[in-house]
Design an enzyme around this catalytic site. Structure first.
Site, PDB file in Angstrom:
ATOM      1  N   LYS A 106     -20.240  18.931 -29.656  1.00  0.00           N
ATOM      2  CA  LYS A 106     -20.605  17.702 -28.928  1.00  0.00           C
ATOM      3  C   LYS A 106     -21.730  16.967 -29.641  1.00  0.00           C
ATOM      4  O   LYS A 106     -22.743  16.616 -29.050  1.00  0.00           O
ATOM      5  CB  LYS A 106     -20.944  18.024 -27.468  1.00  0.00           C
ATOM      6  CG  LYS A 106     -19.766  18.719 -26.781  1.00  0.00           C
ATOM      7  CD  LYS A 106     -19.975  18.997 -25.333  1.00  0.00           C
ATOM      8  CE  LYS A 106     -18.771  19.681 -24.707  1.00  0.00           C
ATOM      9  NZ  LYS A 106     -18.507  21.060 -25.189  1.00  0.00           N
TER      10      LYS A 106
HETATM   11  P1  OMP Z   1     -13.607  27.988 -20.317  1.00  0.00           P
HETATM   12  O1  OMP Z   1     -14.063  27.375 -19.050  1.00  0.00           O
HETATM   13  O2  OMP Z   1     -14.159  29.373 -20.536  1.00  0.00           O
HETATM   14  O3  OMP Z   1     -12.117  27.936 -20.497  1.00  0.00           O
HETATM   15  O4  OMP Z   1     -14.269  27.158 -21.515  1.00  0.00           O
HETATM   16  C1  OMP Z   1     -14.174  25.770 -21.611  1.00  0.00           C
HETATM   17  C2  OMP Z   1     -14.640  25.313 -22.967  1.00  0.00           C
HETATM   18  O5  OMP Z   1     -14.416  23.890 -23.068  1.00  0.00           O
HETATM   19  C3  OMP Z   1     -16.137  25.507 -23.232  1.00  0.00           C
HETATM   20  O6  OMP Z   1     -16.312  25.697 -24.626  1.00  0.00           O
HETATM   21  C4  OMP Z   1     -16.731  24.180 -22.817  1.00  0.00           C
HETATM   22  O7  OMP Z   1     -17.936  23.907 -23.502  1.00  0.00           O
HETATM   23  C5  OMP Z   1     -15.644  23.198 -23.233  1.00  0.00           C
HETATM   24  N1  OMP Z   1     -15.592  21.929 -22.451  1.00  0.00           N
HETATM   25  C6  OMP Z   1     -15.553  21.952 -21.079  1.00  0.00           C
HETATM   26  O8  OMP Z   1     -15.493  23.007 -20.449  1.00  0.00           O
HETATM   27  N2  OMP Z   1     -15.589  20.768 -20.381  1.00  0.00           N
HETATM   28  C7  OMP Z   1     -15.602  19.566 -20.999  1.00  0.00           C
HETATM   29  O9  OMP Z   1     -15.577  18.539 -20.328  1.00  0.00           O
HETATM   30  C8  OMP Z   1     -15.603  19.514 -22.399  1.00  0.00           C
HETATM   31  C9  OMP Z   1     -15.512  20.691 -23.107  1.00  0.00           C
HETATM   32  C10 OMP Z   1     -15.223  20.560 -24.545  1.00  0.00           C
HETATM   33  O10 OMP Z   1     -15.661  19.571 -25.148  1.00  0.00           O
HETATM   34  O11 OMP Z   1     -14.451  21.343 -25.086  1.00  0.00           O
END
Ligand code: OMP
Length: 280
Positions: A106
């Site tokens: 990010k």
């Molecule tokens: P889990 O919730 O474990 O599946 O992980 C989600 C991943 O996506 C993490 O690495 C978060 O940082 C990322 N993420 C989000 O959860 N929400 C967002 O809005 C954006 C991201 C991202 O940019 O990937």
């Protein structure tokens, strides 16, 4: 040179998958209960992170369209973590060069600072795409946008509960996240290397974004641990070719009892939906 989109399209076809496994390899979770992942010394932390990642990659490489590594889980333990991040990327590049690597950091700063990020992510780590935040505007993001063969994935409508604080602000007769979607699709995407992040936890907003950006690829986090609805996500987010989504799950796959089964289940549920909703 193959573009990110071309590389993605190829692996989507080969692995018949829109699943992105998130290598969000939380060292505390890795070590808890598993004697094979000791973390008492920095060297053990590095070795445990790397061998955990390799085991997830070996279990899922034929089931994914990409791996996403969130740098937070590596930065958190300092240089041994950065080494594990680098060596995981090297492992992927050497063993699975056809699978795109997304670095989730990010990023975004003023222009010349971004050059440092570009260097770290695309030259040092050899990644294929990066997540960036749009707050500084297109002018600042240019060092990323100029990387024609790399993917630039811009935060648009995030998955967290407080996402609306800024993203849902009314601006004239529209909403801030929709302006981000429109500007990225119409102004930032001259090299056809832009994508957007939209959380699976907000299918209505996902539908709005899809209607603004045409067939652009969207990265969708929020499936699995965050409870996003897969069917609603697919219904709202697929593009006119019934593609155009990179569906990420991190904790829901890598910390499952059987990561391969979990990745396979997610891939198969997506494909089942695709088969029953073939494009006309
Ligand atoms: P889990 O919730 O474990 O599946 O992980 C989600 C991943 O996506 C993490 O690495 C978060 O940082 C990322 N993420 C989000 O959860 N929400 C967002 O809005 C954006 C991201 C991202 O940019 O990937």
């Amino acid at each position: 040179m193959m573009t990110f989109q071309e590389k993605l399209d190829k692996i989507v076809k080969k692995n018949k998958s829109l699943v992105c496994v998130g290598l969000d390899s939380d060292i505390e979770k890795i070590s808890s209960g598993e004697k094979k992942y000791p973390i008492s010394t920095p060297t053990e932390q590095y070795l445990s992170l790397l061998s955990f990642n390799k085991s997830i990659i070996e279990a899922t490489a034929d089931l994914v369209c990409s791996y996403k590594l969130n740098t937070a889980f590596y930065e958190s333990i300092g240089h041994e973590g950065i080494n594990a991040l680098k060596d995981t990327c090297d492992y992927l590049v050497q063993k699975y060069p056809e699978i795109p690597i997304i670095i989730d950091a990010k990023r975004a700063d003023i222009g010349n600072t971004n050059k440092g990020y570009v260097q770290f992510i695309f030259t040092y780590l050899s990644a294929d795409a990066v997540t960036v935040q749009p707050y500084l505007g297109e002018e600042a993001i240019r060092p990323f946008l100029e990387m024609k063969d790399k993917g630039v994935i811009v935060l648009c409508r995030t998955s967290n509960s407080g996402a609306g604080e800024f993203q849902d602000l009314k601006v004239g007769d529209t909403t801030l996240y929709k302006i981000v979607a429109k500007n990225v699709a119409e102004k930032w995407n001259k090299n056809k290397n832009c994508m957007l992040v939209v959380g699976a936890t907000y299918p209505q907003e996902l539908k709005e974004v899809r209607s603004i950006v045409g067939d652009m690829t969207l990265l969708i986090p929020g499936i699995g641990a965050q409870g996003g609805d897969l069917q609603a996500t697919l219904k709202a987010g697929l593009n006119s070719k019934k593609r155009g989504l990179i569906i990420n799950s991190s904790r829901g796959i890598i910390f499952a009892k059987n990561p391969r089964d979990e990745a396979m289940m997610l891939r198969n549920s997506i494909n089942k939906f695709l088969i029953s909703n073939r494009p006309n």
